[in-house]
Design a protein around this motif. Sequence first.
Motif, PDB file in Angstrom:
ATOM      1  N   VAL A   1      -9.556   4.920   5.596  1.00  0.00           N
ATOM      2  CA  VAL A   1      -8.918   4.928   6.913  1.00  0.00           C
ATOM      3  C   VAL A   1      -7.864   3.828   6.879  1.00  0.00           C
ATOM      4  N   GLU A   2      -6.611   4.219   6.850  1.00  0.00           N
ATOM      5  CA  GLU A   2      -5.504   3.261   6.738  1.00  0.00           C
ATOM      6  C   GLU A   2      -4.229   3.953   7.199  1.00  0.00           C
ATOM      7  N   LYS A   3      -3.204   3.160   7.561  1.00  0.00           N
ATOM      8  CA  LYS A   3      -1.921   3.758   7.955  1.00  0.00           C
ATOM      9  C   LYS A   3      -1.233   4.294   6.706  1.00  0.00           C
TER      10      LYS A   3
ATOM     11  N   ARG B   1     -14.671  -7.736  -5.832  1.00  0.00           N
ATOM     12  CA  ARG B   1     -13.282  -7.562  -5.421  1.00  0.00           C
ATOM     13  C   ARG B   1     -12.835  -6.126  -5.141  1.00  0.00           C
ATOM     14  N   SER B   2     -13.791  -5.199  -5.106  1.00  0.00           N
ATOM     15  CA  SER B   2     -13.388  -3.806  -4.893  1.00  0.00           C
ATOM     16  C   SER B   2     -13.632  -3.375  -3.447  1.00  0.00           C
ATOM     17  N   ALA B   3     -12.571  -2.839  -2.819  1.00  0.00           N
ATOM     18  CA  ALA B   3     -12.719  -2.315  -1.457  1.00  0.00           C
ATOM     19  C   ALA B   3     -13.656  -1.094  -1.441  1.00  0.00           C
ATOM     20  N   PRO B   4     -13.461  -0.106  -2.317  1.00  0.00           N
ATOM     21  CA  PRO B   4     -14.390   1.043  -2.293  1.00  0.00           C
ATOM     22  C   PRO B   4     -15.850   0.639  -2.532  1.00  0.00           C
TER      23      PRO B   4
ATOM     24  N   GLY C   1     -10.839   0.770 -10.249  1.00  0.00           N
ATOM     25  CA  GLY C   1      -9.453   0.969 -10.670  1.00  0.00           C
ATOM     26  C   GLY C   1      -8.507   0.782  -9.494  1.00  0.00           C
ATOM     27  N   THR C   2      -7.347   0.187  -9.743  1.00  0.00           N
ATOM     28  CA  THR C   2      -6.361  -0.005  -8.666  1.00  0.00           C
ATOM     29  C   THR C   2      -5.129   0.861  -8.934  1.00  0.00           C
ATOM     30  N   ALA C   3      -4.306   0.998  -7.894  1.00  0.00           N
ATOM     31  CA  ALA C   3      -3.303   2.071  -7.856  1.00  0.00           C
ATOM     32  C   ALA C   3      -2.487   2.246  -9.139  1.00  0.00           C
ATOM     33  N   LEU C   4      -1.645   1.311  -9.493  1.00  0.00           N
ATOM     34  CA  LEU C   4      -0.712   1.573 -10.597  1.00  0.00           C
ATOM     35  C   LEU C   4      -1.443   1.744 -11.929  1.00  0.00           C
ATOM     36  N   ASN C   5      -2.429   0.911 -12.193  1.00  0.00           N
ATOM     37  CA  ASN C   5      -3.180   1.054 -13.447  1.00  0.00           C
ATOM     38  C   ASN C   5      -3.817   2.434 -13.535  1.00  0.00           C
ATOM     39  N   ARG C   6      -4.387   2.875 -12.408  1.00  0.00           N
ATOM     40  CA  ARG C   6      -5.001   4.205 -12.383  1.00  0.00           C
ATOM     41  C   ARG C   6      -3.954   5.293 -12.675  1.00  0.00           C
ATOM     42  N   PHE C   7      -2.809   5.199 -12.031  1.00  0.00           N
ATOM     43  CA  PHE C   7      -1.790   6.243 -12.209  1.00  0.00           C
ATOM     44  C   PHE C   7      -1.371   6.347 -13.682  1.00  0.00           C
ATOM     45  N   CYS C   8      -1.218   5.199 -14.350  1.00  0.00           N
ATOM     46  CA  CYS C   8      -0.782   5.227 -15.760  1.00  0.00           C
ATOM     47  C   CYS C   8      -1.834   5.895 -16.629  1.00  0.00           C
TER      48      CYS C   8
ATOM     49  N   TYR D   1     -14.799  -5.464   2.014  1.00  0.00           N
ATOM     50  CA  TYR D   1     -14.380  -6.451   0.996  1.00  0.00           C
ATOM     51  C   TYR D   1     -13.248  -7.331   1.538  1.00  0.00           C
ATOM     52  N   HIS D   2     -12.186  -6.681   2.050  1.00  0.00           N
ATOM     53  CA  HIS D   2     -11.047  -7.475   2.541  1.00  0.00           C
ATOM     54  C   HIS D   2     -11.498  -8.409   3.665  1.00  0.00           C
ATOM     55  N   LEU D   3     -12.448  -7.918   4.495  1.00  0.00           N
ATOM     56  CA  LEU D   3     -13.007  -8.773   5.557  1.00  0.00           C
ATOM     57  C   LEU D   3     -13.682 -10.017   4.977  1.00  0.00           C
TER      58      LEU D   3
ATOM     59  N   THR E   1       2.179   0.945   1.819  1.00  0.00           N
ATOM     60  CA  THR E   1       2.990  -0.023   1.077  1.00  0.00           C
ATOM     61  C   THR E   1       2.208  -1.314   0.911  1.00  0.00           C
ATOM     62  N   ARG E   2       2.252  -1.854  -0.305  1.00  0.00           N
ATOM     63  CA  ARG E   2       1.520  -3.083  -0.627  1.00  0.00           C
ATOM     64  C   ARG E   2       2.402  -3.995  -1.469  1.00  0.00           C
ATOM     65  N   GLY E   3       1.994  -5.257  -1.585  1.00  0.00           N
ATOM     66  CA  GLY E   3       2.629  -6.168  -2.524  1.00  0.00           C
ATOM     67  C   GLY E   3       1.973  -5.989  -3.888  1.00  0.00           C
TER      68      GLY E   3
ATOM     69  N   GLY F   1      -1.534  -9.746  -4.114  1.00  0.00           N
ATOM     70  CA  GLY F   1      -1.365  -8.307  -3.932  1.00  0.00           C
ATOM     71  C   GLY F   1      -2.135  -7.553  -5.018  1.00  0.00           C
ATOM     72  N   VAL F   2      -1.761  -6.304  -5.222  1.00  0.00           N
ATOM     73  CA  VAL F   2      -2.438  -5.475  -6.225  1.00  0.00           C
ATOM     74  C   VAL F   2      -1.866  -5.832  -7.605  1.00  0.00           C
ATOM     75  N   VAL F   3      -2.747  -6.184  -8.525  1.00  0.00           N
ATOM     76  CA  VAL F   3      -2.315  -6.604  -9.866  1.00  0.00           C
ATOM     77  C   VAL F   3      -2.240  -5.389 -10.788  1.00  0.00           C
TER      78      VAL F   3
ATOM     79  N   GLY G   1      -7.443 -15.183  -2.520  1.00  0.00           N
ATOM     80  CA  GLY G   1      -7.555 -14.389  -1.290  1.00  0.00           C
ATOM     81  C   GLY G   1      -6.887 -13.046  -1.566  1.00  0.00           C
ATOM     82  N   THR G   2      -6.440 -12.383  -0.531  1.00  0.00           N
ATOM     83  CA  THR G   2      -5.787 -11.090  -0.753  1.00  0.00           C
ATOM     84  C   THR G   2      -4.744 -10.817   0.323  1.00  0.00           C
ATOM     85  N   MET G   3      -3.671 -10.125  -0.071  1.00  0.00           N
ATOM     86  CA  MET G   3      -2.667  -9.711   0.920  1.00  0.00           C
ATOM     87  C   MET G   3      -3.302  -8.796   1.959  1.00  0.00           C
ATOM     88  N   GLY G   4      -4.367  -8.124   1.565  1.00  0.00           N
ATOM     89  CA  GLY G   4      -5.052  -7.203   2.471  1.00  0.00           C
ATOM     90  C   GLY G   4      -5.719  -7.885   3.653  1.00  0.00           C
TER      91      GLY G   4
HETATM   92  O1  LIG Z   1      -5.860   6.353  -6.788  1.00  0.00           O
HETATM   93  C1  LIG Z   1      -5.456   5.697  -5.814  1.00  0.00           C
HETATM   94  C2  LIG Z   1      -5.867   4.371  -5.568  1.00  0.00           C
HETATM   95  C3  LIG Z   1      -5.380   3.736  -4.448  1.00  0.00           C
HETATM   96  N1  LIG Z   1      -4.498   4.359  -3.610  1.00  0.00           N
HETATM   97  C4  LIG Z   1      -3.974   3.637  -2.439  1.00  0.00           C
HETATM   98  O2  LIG Z   1      -3.350   2.470  -2.914  1.00  0.00           O
HETATM   99  C5  LIG Z   1      -3.487   1.403  -1.986  1.00  0.00           C
HETATM  100  C6  LIG Z   1      -4.063   0.195  -2.717  1.00  0.00           C
HETATM  101  O3  LIG Z   1      -5.354   0.522  -3.193  1.00  0.00           O
HETATM  102  P1  LIG Z   1      -5.923  -0.158  -4.525  1.00  0.00           P
HETATM  103  O4  LIG Z   1      -7.218   0.504  -4.854  1.00  0.00           O
HETATM  104  O5  LIG Z   1      -4.871  -0.207  -5.571  1.00  0.00           O
HETATM  105  O6  LIG Z   1      -6.111  -1.672  -4.061  1.00  0.00           O
HETATM  106  P2  LIG Z   1      -7.071  -2.307  -2.949  1.00  0.00           P
HETATM  107  O7  LIG Z   1      -8.228  -1.460  -2.636  1.00  0.00           O
HETATM  108  O8  LIG Z   1      -6.225  -2.748  -1.809  1.00  0.00           O
HETATM  109  O9  LIG Z   1      -7.636  -3.589  -3.710  1.00  0.00           O
HETATM  110  C7  LIG Z   1      -6.947  -4.202  -4.804  1.00  0.00           C
HETATM  111  O10 LIG Z   1      -5.852  -4.950  -4.346  1.00  0.00           O
HETATM  112  C8  LIG Z   1      -6.176  -5.979  -3.388  1.00  0.00           C
HETATM  113  C9  LIG Z   1      -4.869  -6.606  -3.013  1.00  0.00           C
HETATM  114  S1  LIG Z   1      -4.174  -5.886  -1.548  1.00  0.00           S
HETATM  115  O11 LIG Z   1      -4.122  -4.431  -1.732  1.00  0.00           O
HETATM  116  O12 LIG Z   1      -5.072  -6.216  -0.465  1.00  0.00           O
HETATM  117  O13 LIG Z   1      -2.856  -6.434  -1.369  1.00  0.00           O
HETATM  118  C10 LIG Z   1      -7.165  -6.950  -4.015  1.00  0.00           C
HETATM  119  O14 LIG Z   1      -7.555  -7.888  -3.062  1.00  0.00           O
HETATM  120  C11 LIG Z   1      -8.384  -6.222  -4.532  1.00  0.00           C
HETATM  121  O15 LIG Z   1      -9.256  -7.105  -5.191  1.00  0.00           O
HETATM  122  C12 LIG Z   1      -7.949  -5.121  -5.511  1.00  0.00           C
HETATM  123  O16 LIG Z   1      -9.082  -4.381  -5.955  1.00  0.00           O
HETATM  124  C13 LIG Z   1      -4.373   1.926  -0.867  1.00  0.00           C
HETATM  125  O17 LIG Z   1      -3.543   2.297   0.203  1.00  0.00           O
HETATM  126  C14 LIG Z   1      -5.037   3.148  -1.467  1.00  0.00           C
HETATM  127  O18 LIG Z   1      -5.367   4.130  -0.518  1.00  0.00           O
HETATM  128  C15 LIG Z   1      -4.073   5.650  -3.863  1.00  0.00           C
HETATM  129  O19 LIG Z   1      -3.255   6.209  -3.119  1.00  0.00           O
HETATM  130  N2  LIG Z   1      -4.565   6.281  -4.955  1.00  0.00           N
END
Ligand SMILES: O=c1ccn([C@@H]2O[C@H](COP(=O)(O)OP(=O)(O)O[C@H]3O[C@H](CS(=O)(=O)O)[C@@H](O)[C@H](O)[C@H]3O)[C@@H](O)[C@H]2O)c(=O)[nH]1
Length: 384
Positions: free
Chosen positions: A327-329, A100-103, A236-243, A181-183, A261-263, A209-211, A143-146
Amino acid sequence: MKVLVIGGDGYCGWATALYLSNRGYEVGILDSLVRRHWDNELGVETLTPIALIQQRLQRWQDLTGKSIDLFIGDITNYEFLSKTLHQFQPNALVHFGEQRSAPFSMIDREHAVLTQVNNVVGTLNLLYAMREDFPDCHLVKLGTMGEYGTPNIDIEEGYITIEHNGRKDTLPYPKQPGSMYHLSKVHDSHNIHFACRIWGLRATDLNQGVVYGVLTEETGMDELLINRLDYDGVFGTALNRFCIQAAIGHPLTVYGKGGQTRGFLDIRDTVRCVELAIANPAQPGEFRVFNQFTEQFSVGDLALMVKNAGNAMGLKVEINHLDNPRVEKEEHYFNAKNTKLLDLGLQPHLLSDSLLDSLLNFAIKYQKRVDHKQIMPKVSWHRN
Ligand SMILES: O=c1ccn([C@@H]2O[C@H](COP(=O)(O)OP(=O)(O)O[C@H]3O[C@H](CS(=O)(=O)O)[C@@H](O)[C@H](O)[C@H]3O)[C@@H](O)[C@H]2O)c(=O)[nH]1
């Protein structure tokens, strides 16, 4: 009702398996434990010390008297999958069992192939096993919002009604995913849709979305039931990482401008959404899509919220805008619908100061386990 949670040893799967067991469902967990192996390979550990799956399940039984069957194996192995389904006889299959990890999927060719083969073949095997012997079973697939990407129009829930040259049809919403991954999830959605249209199977695709968050009622009952909480640059995903970054005094890692912007949703809502989908199954032949998130945020806004919450607790928190490894908007329109789960009765846990406080305190409690070298992103989407 018997529910098999595939990927029940992972972050969302573990919380969901315990939640469903607590609510009276007969739960089985199928998991290959490969996620623990990938952690070892990458040399990373989740923030929280997680017990062996067997110890987790024993503790759950001791505490609640409820037992959860365990099937260790890989759903890309059709024989194992088929045998497990015959043994367990599920009414619903909840499928979290994917990479489930994009990276991770963007490390190199091998990791892209691993991700797509693992995810697409696993789900295809499930569809064929259902077609053979369990055609009435309800597939609830993560699935994923992505899958949608970030189009410049509103995002609907799975389908969009289009008028073209005087004719009109409701068609699958266009997909523009942002990683290998999202593909893989897009490929899954197409395969599941096909299985519903052609074989009459029933499925719900939960475009999550991002949990964020770590505690649910069940995983908070005992240290041995604790959930994983990833903070590294791969899982690690965005908010959890930031905390976690705020808790250890590391500048928050906003990629690029931070307007991405994400859900988002609280893990306590993930488990409830899955139950709502199971309790209200899709019809035979129906491929139903729910957008599973409760609020939209930009990563820049999230970083500011964490900074403010951290400051209020006396932490010094800085925000860094790193060169974006993806590579993203970085500035874009984003307006996604999410009414279907609300219509079924979801009462969201919205992101609040108290949740941020509890997550920050959790991170402070386990801060000694953080490997600072694993915080910065190392995987690049760029060609060189
Ligand atoms: O330290 C970070 C980590 C992420 N981001 C940004 O935050 C956004 C979301 O990244 P993420 O790593 O939090 O989440 P993502 O790679 O999209 O994947 C996670 O969230 C997806 C839902 S969604 O994002 O597609 O809605 C799930 O499908 C995945 O399994 C889960 O790992 C991206 O624009 C990323 O560039 C940062 O700015 N800083």
